[in-house]
Design an enzyme around this catalytic site. Structure first.
Site, PDB file in Angstrom:
ATOM      1  N   ARG A 233      21.036  12.028   4.361  1.00 21.44           N
ATOM      2  CA  ARG A 233      20.221  12.607   5.428  1.00 21.44           C
ATOM      3  C   ARG A 233      19.403  13.774   4.889  1.00 21.44           C
ATOM      4  O   ARG A 233      19.809  14.472   3.960  1.00 21.44           O
ATOM      5  CB  ARG A 233      21.088  13.140   6.584  1.00 21.44           C
ATOM      6  CG  ARG A 233      21.579  12.115   7.599  1.00 21.44           C
ATOM      7  CD  ARG A 233      20.469  11.443   8.364  1.00 21.44           C
ATOM      8  NE  ARG A 233      20.982  10.467   9.309  1.00 21.44           N
ATOM      9  CZ  ARG A 233      21.147   9.160   9.041  1.00 21.44           C
ATOM     10  NH1 ARG A 233      20.821   8.664   7.869  1.00 21.44           N
ATOM     11  NH2 ARG A 233      21.603   8.338   9.966  1.00 21.44           N
ATOM     12  N   GLU A 260       9.682  14.664   3.147  1.00 22.62           N
ATOM     13  CA  GLU A 260       9.304  15.857   3.928  1.00 22.62           C
ATOM     14  C   GLU A 260       7.970  16.305   3.352  1.00 22.62           C
ATOM     15  O   GLU A 260       7.672  16.020   2.184  1.00 22.62           O
ATOM     16  CB  GLU A 260      10.350  16.965   3.757  1.00 22.62           C
ATOM     17  CG  GLU A 260      11.684  16.620   4.377  1.00 22.62           C
ATOM     18  CD  GLU A 260      12.704  17.749   4.217  1.00 22.62           C
ATOM     19  OE1 GLU A 260      12.401  18.895   4.608  1.00 22.62           O
ATOM     20  OE2 GLU A 260      13.785  17.475   3.669  1.00 22.62           O
ATOM     21  N   HIS A 274      13.071   6.003   4.685  1.00 19.36           N
ATOM     22  CA  HIS A 274      14.355   5.716   5.359  1.00 19.36           C
ATOM     23  C   HIS A 274      14.605   4.205   5.454  1.00 19.36           C
ATOM     24  O   HIS A 274      14.772   3.659   6.547  1.00 19.36           O
ATOM     25  CB  HIS A 274      14.384   6.361   6.764  1.00 19.36           C
ATOM     26  CG  HIS A 274      15.773   6.421   7.351  1.00 19.36           C
ATOM     27  ND1 HIS A 274      16.041   6.905   8.609  1.00 19.36           N
ATOM     28  CD2 HIS A 274      16.986   6.028   6.861  1.00 19.36           C
ATOM     29  CE1 HIS A 274      17.330   6.817   8.864  1.00 19.36           C
ATOM     30  NE2 HIS A 274      17.925   6.291   7.817  1.00 19.36           N
TER      31      HIS A 274
HETATM   32  N1  LIG Z   1      19.594   5.818   4.246  1.00 16.61           N
HETATM   33  C1  LIG Z   1      20.113   5.091   5.219  1.00 16.61           C
HETATM   34  O1  LIG Z   1      19.441   4.235   5.789  1.00 16.61           O
HETATM   35  C2  LIG Z   1      21.539   5.278   5.587  1.00 16.61           C
HETATM   36  C3  LIG Z   1      22.118   6.515   5.539  1.00 16.61           C
HETATM   37  N2  LIG Z   1      23.428   6.669   5.879  1.00 16.61           N
HETATM   38  C4  LIG Z   1      23.994   8.018   5.822  1.00 16.61           C
HETATM   39  O2  LIG Z   1      25.084   8.011   4.926  1.00 16.61           O
HETATM   40  C5  LIG Z   1      26.171   8.698   5.503  1.00 16.61           C
HETATM   41  C6  LIG Z   1      27.470   8.152   4.941  1.00 16.61           C
HETATM   42  O3  LIG Z   1      27.638   6.820   5.377  1.00 16.61           O
HETATM   43  P1  LIG Z   1      29.029   6.039   5.174  1.00 16.61           P
HETATM   44  O4  LIG Z   1      29.457   6.088   3.763  1.00 16.61           O
HETATM   45  O5  LIG Z   1      28.857   4.729   5.817  1.00 16.61           O
HETATM   46  O6  LIG Z   1      29.988   6.957   6.046  1.00 16.61           O
HETATM   47  P2  LIG Z   1      31.561   7.170   5.908  1.00 16.61           P
HETATM   48  O7  LIG Z   1      31.994   7.847   7.161  1.00 16.61           O
HETATM   49  O8  LIG Z   1      32.228   5.897   5.546  1.00 16.61           O
HETATM   50  O9  LIG Z   1      31.722   8.169   4.673  1.00 16.61           O
HETATM   51  C7  LIG Z   1      31.414   9.522   4.716  1.00 16.61           C
HETATM   52  C8  LIG Z   1      32.363  10.237   3.779  1.00 16.61           C
HETATM   53  O10 LIG Z   1      31.945  11.584   3.659  1.00 16.61           O
HETATM   54  C9  LIG Z   1      33.116  12.381   3.556  1.00 16.61           C
HETATM   55  N3  LIG Z   1      32.796  13.770   3.866  1.00 16.61           N
HETATM   56  C10 LIG Z   1      32.607  14.349   5.082  1.00 16.61           C
HETATM   57  N4  LIG Z   1      32.319  15.654   4.912  1.00 16.61           N
HETATM   58  C11 LIG Z   1      32.313  15.899   3.569  1.00 16.61           C
HETATM   59  C12 LIG Z   1      32.066  17.054   2.771  1.00 16.61           C
HETATM   60  N5  LIG Z   1      31.771  18.224   3.327  1.00 16.61           N
HETATM   61  N6  LIG Z   1      32.140  16.930   1.428  1.00 16.61           N
HETATM   62  C13 LIG Z   1      32.435  15.737   0.847  1.00 16.61           C
HETATM   63  N7  LIG Z   1      32.696  14.615   1.568  1.00 16.61           N
HETATM   64  C14 LIG Z   1      32.632  14.699   2.899  1.00 16.61           C
HETATM   65  C15 LIG Z   1      34.072  11.742   4.548  1.00 16.61           C
HETATM   66  O11 LIG Z   1      35.425  12.124   4.278  1.00 16.61           O
HETATM   67  C16 LIG Z   1      33.820  10.266   4.300  1.00 16.61           C
HETATM   68  O12 LIG Z   1      34.695   9.738   3.322  1.00 16.61           O
HETATM   69  C17 LIG Z   1      26.000   8.478   7.014  1.00 16.61           C
HETATM   70  O13 LIG Z   1      26.616   9.508   7.758  1.00 16.61           O
HETATM   71  C18 LIG Z   1      24.497   8.479   7.179  1.00 16.61           C
HETATM   72  O14 LIG Z   1      24.033   9.782   7.439  1.00 16.61           O
HETATM   73  C19 LIG Z   1      24.204   5.608   6.238  1.00 16.61           C
HETATM   74  C20 LIG Z   1      23.679   4.365   6.296  1.00 16.61           C
HETATM   75  C21 LIG Z   1      22.280   4.104   6.038  1.00 16.61           C
HETATM   76  O1  LIG Z   2      19.092   1.877  11.235  1.00 15.21           O
HETATM   77  C1  LIG Z   2      18.543   2.340  10.235  1.00 15.21           C
HETATM   78  O2  LIG Z   2      17.608   1.830   9.656  1.00 15.21           O
HETATM   79  C2  LIG Z   2      19.071   3.643   9.671  1.00 15.21           C
HETATM   80  C3  LIG Z   2      20.464   3.501   9.155  1.00 15.21           C
HETATM   81  C4  LIG Z   2      21.116   4.819   8.977  1.00 15.21           C
HETATM   82  O3  LIG Z   2      20.502   5.797   8.621  1.00 15.21           O
HETATM   83  C5  LIG Z   2      22.551   4.911   9.253  1.00 15.21           C
HETATM   84  O4  LIG Z   2      23.194   3.879   9.449  1.00 15.21           O
HETATM   85  O5  LIG Z   2      23.055   6.043   9.282  1.00 15.21           O
END
Ligand SMILES: NC(=O)C1=CN([C@@H]2O[C@H](COP(=O)(O)OP(=O)(O)OC[C@H]3O[C@@H](n4cnc5c(N)ncnc54)[C@H](O)[C@@H]3O)[C@@H](O)[C@H]2O)C=CC1
Ligand SMILES: O=C(O)CCC(=O)C(=O)O
Length: 390
Positions: A233, A260, A274
């Site tokens: 993010r 940005e 994104h």
């Molecule tokens: N670019 C995109 O389109 C996408 C972006 N994302 C972003 O990626 C993030 C992560 O996604 P997932 O891996 O699926 O989520 P997830 O919930 O499986 O993993 C997040 C991990 O971060 C850890 N965490 C939380 N706070 C922390 C900290 N301060 N320091 C270190 N680790 C910490 C948690 O313990 C967890 O293991 C999402 O919250 C979202 O913002 C997710 C999917 C798509």
């Molecule tokens: O739906 C999307 O394209 C964004 C996905 C994403 O950022 C997320 O799953 O956190």
């Protein structure tokens, strides 16, 4: 008929899960029971009082005012892991873009449109290609901050590319730990990780604790040629501090999914719009999972993969009527609700009561549907936030 309002492009494969005889689904649905969305920001978008649940077809829920919804008894769902592979693959592409002169080489080749002699062109390219040489990922150190669904996949893929992988995640879940290779070296702090790595990839949620996790201070410990990958993010990285570090030769490159204004046109930045989760497969996975979760919630009251409510599931039994209610997580509420049933001779056949932080959620199967007066008495019990008869 249940009413479902959609925001953003939600895959038809997910939307077609909602049967046409039971669900009315669309962008213009006026009094929705539930909402399904991707990145639409709901913070300044008042939702109708009718909404019971919001499903984020994706992982991050920073576009949803979760705390406010919790107080109103609105259940917020996400789809853990459903788009993780798509993000992992783009992160790998990002690392390759950072290690080789792929984009620069392509841009250079595209300047040669006026050349007509293939032999001349070949000679020129052989002379110029040294400008686009890179280095290999094998043997380099990758640090991963956040080892959840995406971080653990990136870690395992990087190990398969013969990289050395260091990880930091103070709240690693048991499931994530099972998924993670034991070859990932666990680091005790962000700083310790950043000071050692050639690449760092961020996979944490955007929450208060991760705001500007990468800032002038954390950047100062990094190697001058290091590459930061941010497919998590915008809020996690202080982009202006990154630009300063790039300009001062204290950081190698910044590769991200969150452009940005200060990043645009910088020759050490690759910024994508994104698209981390923008694959047909991820969009389908997320939409199907979100739709299934919403249907189970609306039809049975079950809650799976909520970010603000407890996991609560009860199989449908003999009961003639199911009631669900949400209450503030204080003592005595369930007892007072059961007293209403007892006083009105309503037989409770089965029940489950779960709590999470400030809310508790309950599913009760009753022998038969209670009268409207009983339902009104239940809704009036102190600390009951909302109640449904299904
Ligand atoms: N670019 C995109 O389109 C996408 C972006 N994302 C972003 O990626 C993030 C992560 O996604 P997932 O891996 O699926 O989520 P997830 O919930 O499986 O993993 C997040 C991990 O971060 C850890 N965490 C939380 N706070 C922390 C900290 N301060 N320091 C270190 N680790 C910490 C948690 O313990 C967890 O293991 C999402 O919250 C979202 O913002 C997710 C999917 C798509
Ligand atoms: O739906 C999307 O394209 C964004 C996905 C994403 O950022 C997320 O799953 O956190």
């Amino acid at each position: 008929m249940y009413q479902i309002r959609t925001y953003n492009k939600i895959s038809d494969k997910g939307l077609s899960r909602f049967s046409k005889d039971q669900y009315n689904v669309g962008e213009d649905v006026g009094q929705p029971d539930a909402v399904i969305l991707r990145s639409q920001k709901l913070h300044n978008e008042p939702l109708p009082e009718s909404v019971l649940g919001v499903a984020r077809a994706g992982a991050g829920v920073n576009n949803v005012p979760v705390e406010e919804y919790t107080k109103k008894g609105i259940v917020v769902f996400n789809t853990p892991g459903a788009n993780a592979n798509a993000v992992k693959e783009l992160v790998l592409a990002g690392m390759l873009l950072g290690s080789r002169g792929i984009l620069q080489g392509k841009d250079y080749v595209n300047t040669l449109g006026d050349m007509t002699d293939a032999g001349e062109m070949s000679k020129l390219l052989e002379a110029e290609k040294k400008r686009f040489a890179g280095s290999e990922l094998a043997g380099k150190k990758l640090g991963i901050i956040g080892l959840g669904a995406i971080g653990s996949m990136v870690a395992n893929a990087a190990l398969a590319l013969d990289m050395e992988v260091l990880g930091f995640d103070p709240a690693l879940s048991v499931e994530a730990a099972w998924r993670l290779s034991s070859n990932v070296r666990r680091m005790e702090s962000v700083q310790a990780l950043l000071s050692q790595v050639d690449y760092v990839s961020l996979h944490v949620p955007a929450i208060e604790a991760t705001r500007n996790l990468i800032n002038a201070e954390t950047l100062s410990v990094m190697k001058p040629n290091a590459v930061i990958l941010n497919f998590a993010r915008e809020a996690i990285v202080d982009a202006s501090a990154v630009v300063e570090a790039l300009n001062a030769g204290k950081l190698g490159q910044y590769i991200c999914d969150f452009p940005e204004p200060c990043l645009i046109g910088h020759d050490k930045v690759v910024a994508l719009p994104h698209i981390g989760a923008s694959t047909a497969e991820a969009e389908e996975n997320c939409a199907v999972m979100a739709a299934n979760q919403l249907m189970d919630f609306l039809e049975n009251g079950n809650i799976v993969n909520s970010v603000n409510f407890p996991h609560t599931v009860m199989a449908r039994g003999e009961g003639g009527c199911r009631i669900t209610f949400t209450n503030e997580n204080v003592s005595g509420v369930l007892g007072n609700v059961l007293s209403v049933f007892a006083a009105n001779n309503v037989n409770v056949i089965d029940m489950v009561n779960k709590s999470r932080n400030d809310v508790a959620y309950n599913i009760l199967d009753l022998a038969e549907k209670p009268s409207e007066d009983v339902i009104a008495a239940l809704k009036a019990v102190e600390h009951v936030i909302s109640l449904r008869v299904i």
